[in-house]
Motif scaffolding. Sequence first.
Motif, PDB file in Angstrom:
ATOM      1  N   ALA A  93       5.557  78.146  27.631  1.00 13.10           N
ATOM      2  CA  ALA A  93       5.251  77.277  28.758  1.00 13.10           C
ATOM      3  C   ALA A  93       5.680  75.851  28.439  1.00 13.10           C
ATOM      4  O   ALA A  93       5.434  75.346  27.345  1.00 13.10           O
ATOM      5  N   PRO A  94       6.398  75.210  29.387  1.00  7.44           N
ATOM      6  CA  PRO A  94       6.840  73.858  29.102  1.00  7.44           C
ATOM      7  C   PRO A  94       5.669  72.908  28.910  1.00  7.44           C
ATOM      8  O   PRO A  94       4.663  72.981  29.610  1.00  7.44           O
ATOM      9  N   GLU A  95       5.812  71.993  27.934  1.00 12.14           N
ATOM     10  CA  GLU A  95       4.754  71.033  27.703  1.00 12.14           C
ATOM     11  C   GLU A  95       4.747  70.006  28.825  1.00 12.14           C
ATOM     12  O   GLU A  95       5.758  69.705  29.435  1.00 12.14           O
ATOM     13  N   SER A  96       3.560  69.458  29.094  1.00 13.18           N
ATOM     14  CA  SER A  96       3.437  68.447  30.122  1.00 13.18           C
ATOM     15  C   SER A  96       4.164  67.179  29.682  1.00 13.18           C
ATOM     16  O   SER A  96       4.242  66.865  28.505  1.00 13.18           O
ATOM     17  N   ALA A  97       4.694  66.468  30.663  1.00 15.21           N
ATOM     18  CA  ALA A  97       5.436  65.253  30.366  1.00 15.21           C
ATOM     19  C   ALA A  97       4.493  64.211  29.768  1.00 15.21           C
ATOM     20  O   ALA A  97       3.336  64.095  30.176  1.00 15.21           O
ATOM     21  N   THR A  99       2.731  60.578  28.854  1.00 11.06           N
ATOM     22  CA  THR A  99       2.358  59.380  29.598  1.00 11.06           C
ATOM     23  C   THR A  99       2.740  58.173  28.763  1.00 11.06           C
ATOM     24  O   THR A  99       2.432  58.116  27.572  1.00 11.06           O
ATOM     25  N   ARG A 224       0.318  61.967  24.783  1.00 11.44           N
ATOM     26  CA  ARG A 224       0.444  63.327  25.306  1.00 11.44           C
ATOM     27  C   ARG A 224      -0.018  63.446  26.755  1.00 11.44           C
ATOM     28  O   ARG A 224       0.599  64.140  27.552  1.00 11.44           O
ATOM     29  N   ASP A 225      -1.126  62.821  27.109  1.00  9.55           N
ATOM     30  CA  ASP A 225      -1.658  62.978  28.459  1.00  9.55           C
ATOM     31  C   ASP A 225      -2.473  61.750  28.833  1.00  9.55           C
ATOM     32  O   ASP A 225      -2.641  60.816  28.035  1.00  9.55           O
TER      33      ASP A 225
END
Length: 250
Positions: A93-97, A99, A224-225
């Motif tokens: 699953a692609p990692e979230s972009a 921040t 990361r987020d």
Amino acid sequence: MPIRALLVLLVFLNLGVAAWALLGPERTRPAAATPAAAREVPELPLAPRLAKAAPVGPAEATGAGNGEAKPAPASEAKAAEPAPAPAATAASAPESAPTCLRLGPYADEAAARAALAAARGQVLRGQVQQQAAAAPAAYTVSMPPQADREQALALAQRIKDAGFDDLLVVNTGEQANAIALGRYRSLAAAERRQQSLRDKGFAARLTPAGEAAAAPWWLAVAVRDADAAQALAALAGASQSRKLDCAAVR
């Protein structure tokens, strides 16, 4: 003749006819016509063929006798089937972009680097950046200070005679005997005033009004987020946190 004797005679006659039919010579029967090709090919004995045939198990013999085909065992069927191709590895699953933020401001570069070192374990990447210096609040056009007041007054009169009435001779301070020719908020307006004086032969100068504000220092970081971004501002001791394009974070 008594009836009993007649009956006995008839019985013996019937027995005799039956015995003759059973034990007498066979009647000659004509041989059936057979094709010429069949007469020429001698019939092969069955014994050698049966001897060479593979032995048949009980279950197979039963099925053959009934005229039914027995399916191959499941193990043999599986061996005959081609092995399925290995399934492709599922794509992760692609990692979230990430921040990206600009944190600060900091008084100097040393303070900004100390904040980055404190937050190093919480960021994917980060760097120290210096913001461009703030533009001056205003610009002044003037003539440099003259040797004495008389020379300053004489120069001011010549400028008036050239058509420039908006001027002032400075009396005190570091700029005593200088001639102020205008104060402008816009750099473009100040440059136009300077050029008009030069066109008349006066070497006017343009200077910022006061010192420009010192350029503040910031941190450009990628996390990361959004949850990590909220905690990072407090960790880095930043009073401000602004969203930033991740292309600006190396």
